[in-house]
Design an enzyme around this catalytic site. Structure first.
Site, PDB file in Angstrom:
ATOM      1  N   ARG A 149       0.808  -1.220   0.000  1.00 22.12           N
ATOM      2  CA  ARG A 149       0.000   0.000   0.000  1.00 22.12           C
ATOM      3  C   ARG A 149       0.847   1.280   0.000  1.00 22.12           C
ATOM      4  NH1 ARG A 149      -3.589  -2.595   4.776  1.00 22.12           N
ATOM      5  NH2 ARG A 149      -1.680  -3.824   4.924  1.00 22.12           N
ATOM      6  N   GLU A 160      -9.568 -10.282  10.823  1.00 24.32           N
ATOM      7  CA  GLU A 160      -9.029  -9.276   9.910  1.00 24.32           C
ATOM      8  C   GLU A 160     -10.177  -8.562   9.210  1.00 24.32           C
ATOM      9  OE1 GLU A 160      -5.644  -8.456   9.772  1.00 24.32           O
ATOM     10  OE2 GLU A 160      -5.997  -9.705  11.535  1.00 24.32           O
ATOM     11  N   TYR A 190      39.029  25.043  -7.785  1.00 21.51           N
ATOM     12  CA  TYR A 190      38.940  23.919  -8.719  1.00 21.51           C
ATOM     13  C   TYR A 190      39.518  24.344 -10.053  1.00 21.51           C
ATOM     14  CZ  TYR A 190      36.614  20.067 -11.216  1.00 21.51           C
ATOM     15  OH  TYR A 190      36.339  18.956 -11.965  1.00 21.51           O
TER      16      TYR A 190
HETATM   17  C1  UD1 Z   1      -1.722  -6.882  11.128  1.00 21.05           C
HETATM   18  C2  UD1 Z   1      -2.641  -7.809  11.925  1.00 21.05           C
HETATM   19  C3  UD1 Z   1      -3.904  -7.031  12.304  1.00 21.05           C
HETATM   20  C4  UD1 Z   1      -3.509  -5.794  13.108  1.00 21.05           C
HETATM   21  C5  UD1 Z   1      -2.472  -4.945  12.353  1.00 21.05           C
HETATM   22  C6  UD1 Z   1      -1.939  -3.885  13.289  1.00 21.05           C
HETATM   23  C7  UD1 Z   1      -2.310 -10.093  11.136  1.00 21.05           C
HETATM   24  C8  UD1 Z   1      -2.883 -11.179  10.284  1.00 21.05           C
HETATM   25  N1  UD1 Z   1      -3.007  -8.947  11.133  1.00 21.05           N
HETATM   26  O1  UD1 Z   1      -2.418  -6.528   9.945  1.00 21.05           O
HETATM   27  O2  UD1 Z   1      -4.776  -7.846  13.069  1.00 21.05           O
HETATM   28  O3  UD1 Z   1      -4.658  -5.023  13.377  1.00 21.05           O
HETATM   29  O4  UD1 Z   1      -1.368  -5.755  11.920  1.00 21.05           O
HETATM   30  O5  UD1 Z   1      -1.094  -2.970  12.672  1.00 21.05           O
HETATM   31  O6  UD1 Z   1      -1.309 -10.294  11.774  1.00 21.05           O
HETATM   32  N2  UD1 Z   1       5.017  -9.173   7.910  1.00 21.05           N
HETATM   33  C9  UD1 Z   1       5.999 -10.137   7.843  1.00 21.05           C
HETATM   34  N3  UD1 Z   1       5.790 -11.238   7.067  1.00 21.05           N
HETATM   35  C10 UD1 Z   1       4.645 -11.416   6.361  1.00 21.05           C
HETATM   36  C11 UD1 Z   1       3.639 -10.437   6.457  1.00 21.05           C
HETATM   37  C12 UD1 Z   1       3.857  -9.325   7.245  1.00 21.05           C
HETATM   38  O7  UD1 Z   1       7.044  -9.992   8.464  1.00 21.05           O
HETATM   39  O8  UD1 Z   1       4.535 -12.441   5.685  1.00 21.05           O
HETATM   40  C13 UD1 Z   1       5.255  -7.964   8.738  1.00 21.05           C
HETATM   41  C14 UD1 Z   1       5.116  -6.683   7.943  1.00 21.05           C
HETATM   42  O9  UD1 Z   1       6.381  -6.292   7.411  1.00 21.05           O
HETATM   43  C15 UD1 Z   1       4.610  -5.707   8.981  1.00 21.05           C
HETATM   44  C16 UD1 Z   1       3.861  -6.580   9.969  1.00 21.05           C
HETATM   45  O10 UD1 Z   1       4.278  -7.900   9.736  1.00 21.05           O
HETATM   46  O11 UD1 Z   1       5.684  -5.066   9.632  1.00 21.05           O
HETATM   47  C17 UD1 Z   1       2.354  -6.470   9.791  1.00 21.05           C
HETATM   48  O12 UD1 Z   1       2.024  -6.854   8.474  1.00 21.05           O
HETATM   49  P1  UD1 Z   1       0.884  -6.119   7.667  1.00 21.05           P
HETATM   50  O13 UD1 Z   1       0.786  -6.767   6.336  1.00 21.05           O
HETATM   51  O14 UD1 Z   1       1.075  -4.658   7.708  1.00 21.05           O
HETATM   52  O15 UD1 Z   1      -0.385  -6.531   8.537  1.00 21.05           O
HETATM   53  P2  UD1 Z   1      -1.748  -5.752   8.698  1.00 21.05           P
HETATM   54  O16 UD1 Z   1      -2.602  -6.019   7.519  1.00 21.05           O
HETATM   55  O17 UD1 Z   1      -1.501  -4.346   9.060  1.00 21.05           O
HETATM   56 CA    CA Z   2       0.239  -3.071   9.148  1.00 17.53          CA
END
Ligand code: UD1
Ligand code: CA
Length: 475
Positions: A17, A160, A392
């Site tokens: 995003r 979610e 220079y």
């Molecule tokens: C996640 C939570 C959601 C919460 C929100 C809070 C889950 C399924 N959902 O959603 O409930 O409200 O955070 O901000 O956990 N990341 C990894 N590996 C992956 C995917 C993500 O390391 O495979 C890391 C991302 O880099 C990020 C964090 O995990 O730093 C959160 O991932 P993101 O995709 O932003 O989750 P949200 O949709 O925000």
């Molecule tokens: Ca997030």
């Protein structure tokens, strides 16, 4: 030191995003990447292990972080997507007998404060919970996972946004993406998490409902300061978080005795260091490791990057990087100080002056319209308006050395390498190509010749010729 604690920071996602070439967690606020804020806060808990899970642009992320956070261990996520998988690879990398608590932090939740985390861990331990999550109540919960409780108020699961029913989506208590788990239970239940959801990912949040299904205690700690749970997914949120962080930093310095005339247009990085009785005027950026000594006045319209500003110095309408400004010195307006500028105490760099790699001695002045590069200037020197160091020669840069008490005439060009001995002077317009001995006056301009009547003869009928005739006939 927090005993029996491992911290896992999730930073493997792409951050679609953001629509960016740069991984989301490396986008900066307050002069530091988002995940850098998380690491800084995590480091204060002094856990046994700090792991950062990486995948998307992993080299970029590792390079950006390993210098500032040498204790962090980087763990590579494989191609199974989701926060659950990220935590699983990290916990698998911990010693197999680690049976303490695991604090999970998101690399995109940068504003959390260490007190909040301490409360979360303390609450988790005193409740003897298998898992404790941090939640917040938001007026607009869009985009977050919702915390679903039963009638008794006990946390049941997290849904979610993309998987939520209309009723569930209406819940305003959100999951901050910050949790403490007991390691053995986390290992067990993570191995049972599937990918059966709208995004086809292994959700960490699924562990919560699996724990509840097994009648384990799941607690939730409601964050008092909702801004601290702010998750950054796009650039609108990035700017909002930057604003919240800046407000915090500005307030911290105000409480330390700094006058900030206009907090809305004053930007101070987290690493900057200010002192009591500093005054910051509007539209000023104090960036990176800039340090400002007591009594200094900075701004308006000034940007300082990695600069040192001495006591009682005045710096207005200036752009400076890696420059040292001495006590009592004045800089600006409209000055450009490039790296390696060192202005001595009570010195002056004035209007429309550019400097670079220039040591300017105590009390020395470069007041107007000059370029001073690759120069060493003694004390009590005055460079006349528009004095230029020609450093220079189209191939190499050369130095200019100027002794104490030298005064140059306006529009002097110092063709480097060249040295002016102590007390030397140059005439206006001098082009100095040879060293000038101490106390000598250097002149390089041919004597002036006036050709009388030239304008009246060659420009007859112009305003200039008419004016000249009037003045000449009046004499
Ligand atoms: C996640 C939570 C959601 C919460 C929100 C809070 C889950 C399924 N959902 O959603 O409930 O409200 O955070 O901000 O956990 N990341 C990894 N590996 C992956 C995917 C993500 O390391 O495979 C890391 C991302 O880099 C990020 C964090 O995990 O730093 C959160 O991932 P993101 O995709 O932003 O989750 P949200 O949709 O925000
Ligand atoms: Ca997030």
């Amino acid at each position: 030191m927090t005993a029996n604690l491992a911290i896992i920071i999730l930073a493997a996602g792409q951050g679609t995003r953001m629509k960016s070439r740069i991984p989301k967690v490396l986008h900066p606020i307050g002069g530091r990447p988002l995940v850098g804020h998380v690491l800084t806060t995590a480091a204060r808990l002094e856990a046994q292990h700090i792991e950062v899970v990486v995948r998307h642009e992993r080299d970029q992320v590792v390079t950006a972080l390993s210098k500032d956070y040498p204790d962090a261990v980087f763990i590579d996520q494989d191609d199974v997507p989701g926060t659950g998988r990220a935590v699983q690879v990290a916990i698998d990398a911990l010693p197999g007998d680690f049976d303490g608590d695991v604090l999970v932090l998101s690399g995109d939740v940068p504003l959390l404060e260490v007190e909040t985390l301490r409360r979360l861990i303390d609450g988790h331990r005193s409740a003897a919970a298998a898992a404790t999550l941090l939640s917040a109540r938001l007026d607009d919960p869009t985009g977050y996972g919702r915390v679903i409780r039963d009638d008794a108020g006990t946390v049941q699961r997290i849904v979610e946004q993309k998987d939520a029913s209309t009723d569930e989506a209406a819940v305003t208590e959100i999951n901050a993406g910050v949790y403490v788990f007991r390691a053995p239970e986390l290992r067990t239940y993570l191995s049972r998490v599937g990918q059966d959801n709208a995004q086809g990912e292994m959700y960490l949040t699924t562990v919560i409902e699996l724990l509840r299904g097994a009648d384990q205690t799941v607690a939730a700690e409601l964050a008092e300061d909702t801004a601290s749970t702010f998750g950054i997914n796009d650039r609108v949120q990035l700017a909002e978080a930057g604003r919240v962080l800046n407000d915090r930093i500005v307030r911290r310095w105000q409480r330390e005795g700094v006058t900030v005339i206009d907090p809305a247009t004053t930007w101070i990085d987290d690493d900057a260091n200010l002192s009591p009785d500093v005054t910051i005027l509007p539209n000023t950026h104090i960036l990176r490791a800039t340090a400002i000594a007591p009594g200094a006045i900075v701004g308006p319209d000034t940007t300082l990057v990695d600069c040192e500003v001495g006591e009682d110095a005045i710096v207005r309408r200036t752009d400076a990087t890696l420059a040292v400004i001495g006590a009592g010195a004045t800089v600006g307006p409209f000055s450009f100080l490039r790296p390696g500028t060192v202005l001595g105490a009570n010195g002056k760099i004035g209007a429309y002056v550019e400097t670079k790699n220039a040591e300017i001695g105590e009390g020395s002045k470069v007041p107007h319209l000059s370029y001073v590069g690759d120069a060493t200037i003694g004390r009590g020197v005055n460079l006349g308006a528009s004095t230029i160091t020609a450093n220079y020669d189209d191939v190499h840069k050369h130095r200019t050395e100027i002794g104490d008490e030298v005064h140059t005439g306006s529009h002097t060009v110092l063709v480097a390498p060249v040295r002016l001995g102590a007390g030397a002077k140059t005439a206006a317009g001098a082009v100095v190509r040879k060293d000038v001995p101490a106390g000598a006056l250097a002149m390089s301009v041919a004597p002036q010749r006036n050709i009388e009547g030239w304008v009246e003869k060659n420009r007859a009928g112009t305003g200039a010729a008419d004016a000249a005739s009037r003045e000449n006939s009046a004499e």
